[in-house]
Motif scaffolding. Structure first.
Motif: not given
Length: 342
Positions: A73-96
Motif C-alpha cells: 500500500a502507498p503508506d508502506g503497509s503490506a497486505y498479506v495472505t496467511f495461507a494455512k490460517a485462511r486469512q487476509i492481514a495488514r502488516v503496518s510499517p511498524k510490524g503490527g
C-alpha cells in the motif's frame, strides 16, 4: 509454495520430491540457451545488490500464519495472505498485524485441495482504490476462486475456478481490468475480468505444467507481458499479451532454479528477484537469464514465498513451511548500482 510433510500420504510423497528438487543449489550464469554451463552462485555477502536485511515482523506459526503472498500500500503497509490460517492481514510499517478477513472453511475441511489436502489463501493484489483481490483454494466448487475485499467490507467470491485446480499466483493488469491467475495443478494461466465473471483459460502452454508437484506458480504483469514461474521445472517464463488480449508464444527466460515461487521486478526491463523456497534463498535474475544469490537463511529467510519492491526497499515473506521456524517479513535495501538497475 512449499508445504509441510503432514498434509497427506499422497501429497507428502510428491512434496518429498519437490523438496529434494528445491534443495539443489541455485546456479549462477545459467541461461535458457546453455543451462549446462552453470557455475555455483556467489554468496549473499559477495553479491551486494541487497544489503541491511532485517526482520520487520514475526508471525505466529501455531496460528497458521504462514505468509504466502504480498501486496503493498502507498503508506508502506503490506497486505498479506496467511495461507494455512485462511486469512487476509495488514502488516503496518511498524510490524503490527491486523486480520482483515478469515475465509470460510470448506465443509470437508479442504481434504480435496490438489497436491496439499488443506484449504489455503494464496495470491493477493491491491487496486489503486484499496480493493484487495486474492485467491482461495479448497478443492471444492463453492469456494475455490478469485475473491474481493473492499475497504471496510466483507470478502466475496467474484469468479469461480476449477475445484481440481490450485490457484496460486495472482496479478492485476489495471490498464485492461484483467486479473491473471497461475494454476499450479492444471498448468494454466487463467484470465478473469476485474469486475468478476467467468474465468478463461488464457494459456495452457506445456511449459506451465507440473512434473510431480507444482507447475505455474508466481505471476506478474510487466511491460506488456505476463511473467510466470514453474516451481517443479525451476523456470521463469514470459508470455506476451497480444493486441487482442490473447496469449502470445511463451518464452523461457531463465532456468536452473528448482523450487522457485514468486518474483518481483526491480524496475524497468527484465531484471527481477526470485524467491526460492527449498533452498532458503532470494536470487537476482538478470536479463540474460543468469542469476546469483542475494539473500540466504543467514539473513533470516525461512522458506521464502514472495517478494515486492518499492523504490530501494525489498519486502520478502517467509512461511517456514519446512524449517518450522519463525515465519516473517524481511526488509532489505536494494543497491541500484550493484544490481545493474539505473
Amino acid at each position: 509454495m512449499l508445504k509441510k510433510l503432514s498434509v497427506s500420504a499422497v501429497a507428502a510423497g510428491a512434496l518429498v520430491a519437490a523438496v529434494a528438487a528445491g534443495l539443489v543449489p541455485v546456479t549462477a550464469s545459467a541461461s535458457p540457451a546453455s543451462p549446462s554451463s552453470a557455475t555455483p552462485s556467489t554468496s549473499a555477502s559477495a553479491a551486494a545488490p541487497l544489503s541491511n536485511a532485517r526482520i520487520a515482523a514475526h508471525f505466529d506459526l501455531a496460528q497458521g500464519r504462514t505468509p504466502e503472498n504480498i501486496a503493498l500500500a502507498p503508506d508502506g503497509s503490506a497486505y498479506v495472505t496467511f495461507a494455512k490460517a485462511r486469512q487476509i492481514a495488514r502488516v503496518s510499517p511498524k510490524g503490527g498485524v491486523r486480520i482483515l478477513a478469515t475465509l470460510p472453511e470448506p465443509a470437508d475441511g479442504g481434504v480435496r485441495t490438489p497436491a496439499l489436502g488443506f484449504p489455503l489463501t494464496v495470491g493477493i493484489v491491491r487496486a489503486d482504490d484499496g480493493t484487495l483481490y486474492f485467491l482461495y483454494a479448497t478443492g471444492t466448487s463453492d469456494l475455490t476462486g478469485v475473491w474481493r475485499l473492499r475497504p471496510g467490507g466483507e470478502p466475496r467470491r467474484i469468479a469461480e475456478l476449477p475445484a481440481d485446480g490450485l490457484p496460486n499466483g495472482l496479478a492485476l493488469d489495471a490498464r485492461t481490468g484483467t486479473l491473471y491467475v497461475a494454476d499450479s495443478a492444471r498448468g494454466t494461466v487463467w484470465s478473469v475480468p476485474v469486475r468478476g465473471g467467468s474465468a478463461t483459460a488464457w494459456s495452457t502452454a506445456p511449459e506451465l505444467a507440473p512434473t510431480g508437484f507444482l507447475g505455474a506458480n508466481g505471476l506478474k504483469v510487466h511491460e506488456g507481458a505476463v511473467w510466470v514461474t514453474n516451481f517443479d521445472k525451476g523456470t521463469v517464463m514470459r508470455i506476451p499479451v497480444l493486441r487482442n488480449g490473447s496469449a502470445g508464444h511463451i518464452q523461457t527466460r531463465a532456468v536452473g532454479m528448482p523450487g522457485i515461487d514468486d518474483i518481483a521486478f526491480t524496475g524497468r526491463g527484465s531484471r527481477l528477484l526470485a524467491a526460492l523456497d527449498g533452498s532458503n534463498e532470494v536470487a537476482l535474475v538478470r536479463p540474460d537469464g543468469s542469476h546469483s544469490t542475494v539473500l540466504t537463511s543467514a539473513d533470516g529467510l525461512q522458506n521464502p514465498t514472495s517478494l515486492a519492491v518499492r523504490g530501494r526497499t525489498v519486502y520478502v515473506l517467509s512461511a517456514g513451511w519446512l524449517t518450522g521456524e519463525d515465519p516473517n517479513l524481511i526488509l532489505a535495501h536494494r543497491n541500484e548500482r550493484a544490481d545493474g538497475q539505473r
